[in-house]
Enzyme design. Structure first.
Site, short mmCIF file in Angstrom:
data_model
loop_
_atom_site.label_atom_id
_atom_site.label_comp_id
_atom_site.label_asym_id
_atom_site.label_seq_id
_atom_site.Cartn_x
_atom_site.Cartn_y
_atom_site.Cartn_z
N LEU A 33 3.66 6.09 -5.39
CA LEU A 33 3.38 5.58 -6.73
C LEU A 33 4.47 5.97 -7.73
CD1 LEU A 33 -0.44 6.39 -6.82
CD2 LEU A 33 0.69 4.28 -6.07
N HIS A 37 3.07 1.65 -11.12
CA HIS A 37 1.67 1.77 -10.64
C HIS A 37 0.79 2.46 -11.69
CE1 HIS A 37 3.83 1.72 -6.62
NE2 HIS A 37 2.97 0.74 -6.47
N ASP A 148 5.40 -8.37 -8.85
CA ASP A 148 5.14 -9.26 -7.71
C ASP A 148 4.49 -10.53 -8.27
OD1 ASP A 148 5.82 -7.54 -5.28
OD2 ASP A 148 4.52 -6.22 -6.43
N ARG A 185 10.45 0.59 -3.04
CA ARG A 185 11.61 0.38 -2.15
C ARG A 185 12.92 0.84 -2.78
NH1 ARG A 185 8.30 -4.36 -0.36
NH2 ARG A 185 7.90 -3.96 1.86
O1 PAF Z 1 1.41 -5.04 -4.29
C1 PAF Z 1 1.08 -4.30 -3.34
O2 PAF Z 1 1.31 -3.08 -3.36
C2 PAF Z 1 0.37 -4.89 -2.14
O3 PAF Z 1 0.85 -6.15 -1.84
C3 PAF Z 1 -1.16 -4.90 -2.30
C4 PAF Z 1 -1.61 -5.79 -3.45
C5 PAF Z 1 -1.67 -3.48 -2.52
C6 PAF Z 1 -1.80 -5.44 -1.02
O4 PAF Z 1 -1.48 -4.66 0.08
#
Ligand code: PAF
Length: 279
Positions: A33, A37, A148, A185
């Site tokens: 995290l 996050h 994302d 990453r």
């Molecule tokens: O965004 C992410 O970390 C992942 O794609 C998720 C939403 C936790 C699903 O595994």
């Protein structure tokens, strides 16, 4: 904060909170995290009575040869961050799928271009795990990052199409001071690679500035962005409609510039709203 590892115990906890009339907020993650996050947790916390954060590195969303085996992990640090940001439950199942699991959730259309074109099956893995997590955590609201962007749009579509009773909240992308979009990453990048990775946000900023200066042609915006990129392989650099991710030729409605590129062995993604009317 309570840590739950057993999916059945997670579901029992969620049922009990719902029976008490409590509003459950949920932040699904794959761990390692960072501030991106924790910003999702901070957004969820005041909107719910009980906050669940899950950490599960979902094998279904990794293709052959991708980084499932080396995906970074830091369970102790993650647990500390979840507690500091107000999680009531950290759900960390060692496995999530029962033997014989046979169901895949597929969202057509939205998942076909962009990352979907370069990571076959990736979004099926995401929607399948998110649907299962929703079944166990039973959230009233779930927060997903705009980092994302295609994932967020896909989850929204799934929730709408399957009439799932979950409010999906999108959270703004978080960047480091130098402009790099935060990602677990980024841990793979050497200092020299990290310096080159900054070219992704530079490319998107160049596109935004050109759009703000009045350029409306997607091809011209993409050319402006491409000129800034210093990457080993470009998966895509595109302008899409901000709501349904349709390809755009001329910007007439809120749009989004999206990029995915490789620096060495690391695939990075980033995106930015385009134009003054962007959401
Ligand atoms: O965004 C992410 O970390 C992942 O794609 C998720 C939403 C936790 C699903 O595994």
């Amino acid at each position: 904060m309570q840590t739950i590892t057993d999916p059945a115990a997670m579901r029992a906890w969620a049922r009990a909170r719902r029976a008490e009339g409590r509003r459950i907020g949920f932040v699904p993650t794959m761990g390692y995290l960072h501030r991106g996050h924790t910003s999702l947790m901070d957004l969820a916390r005041p909107r719910c009575d009980a906050l669940v954060v899950s950490i599960y590195v979902n094998p279904l969303q990794f293709g052959p040869g991708e980084d499932l085996d080396r995906y970074p992990r830091d369970p102790e640090g993650d647990a500390r961050k979840c507690a500091e940001h107000g999680a009531d439950v950290l759900f960390m199942p060692p496995d999530l799928y029962a033997p014989g699991h046979a169901t895949t959730v597929h969202v057509a259309g939205l998942t076909e271009g962009l990352c979907g074109a370069h990571r076959p099956g990736h979004f099926d893995g995401v929607t399948t795990v998110v649907a299962r997590l929703f079944g166990l955590v039973k959230p009233h609201l779930a927060v997903f990052g705009e980092k994302d962007y295609q994932q967020l749009a896909t989850v929204r579509r799934m929730v709408e199409d399957l009439a799932m009773d979950v409010e999906v909240v999108g959270a703004p992308l978080v960047r480091d001071a130098d402009g790099l979009a935060l990602s677990s990453r980024n841990a793979y990048l050497s200092p020299a690679e990290r310096a080159r990775a900054l070219s992704l946000s530079r490319a998107l900023r160049a596109m935004r500035e050109a759009a703000e200066a009045g350029e409306r042609e997607a091809a011209a915006l993409v050319a402006a962005g491409r000129a800034r990129l210093d990457v080993d392989r470009l998966d895509y650099l595109e302008v899409r409609d901000a709501r349904d991710l349709r390809p755009v030729e001329v910007i007439e409605a809120p749009a989004r510039a999206l990029v995915a590129a490789w620096i060495g062995r690391t695939r990075l993604i980033d995106n930015m709203p385009l134009g003054p009317t962007a959401p």
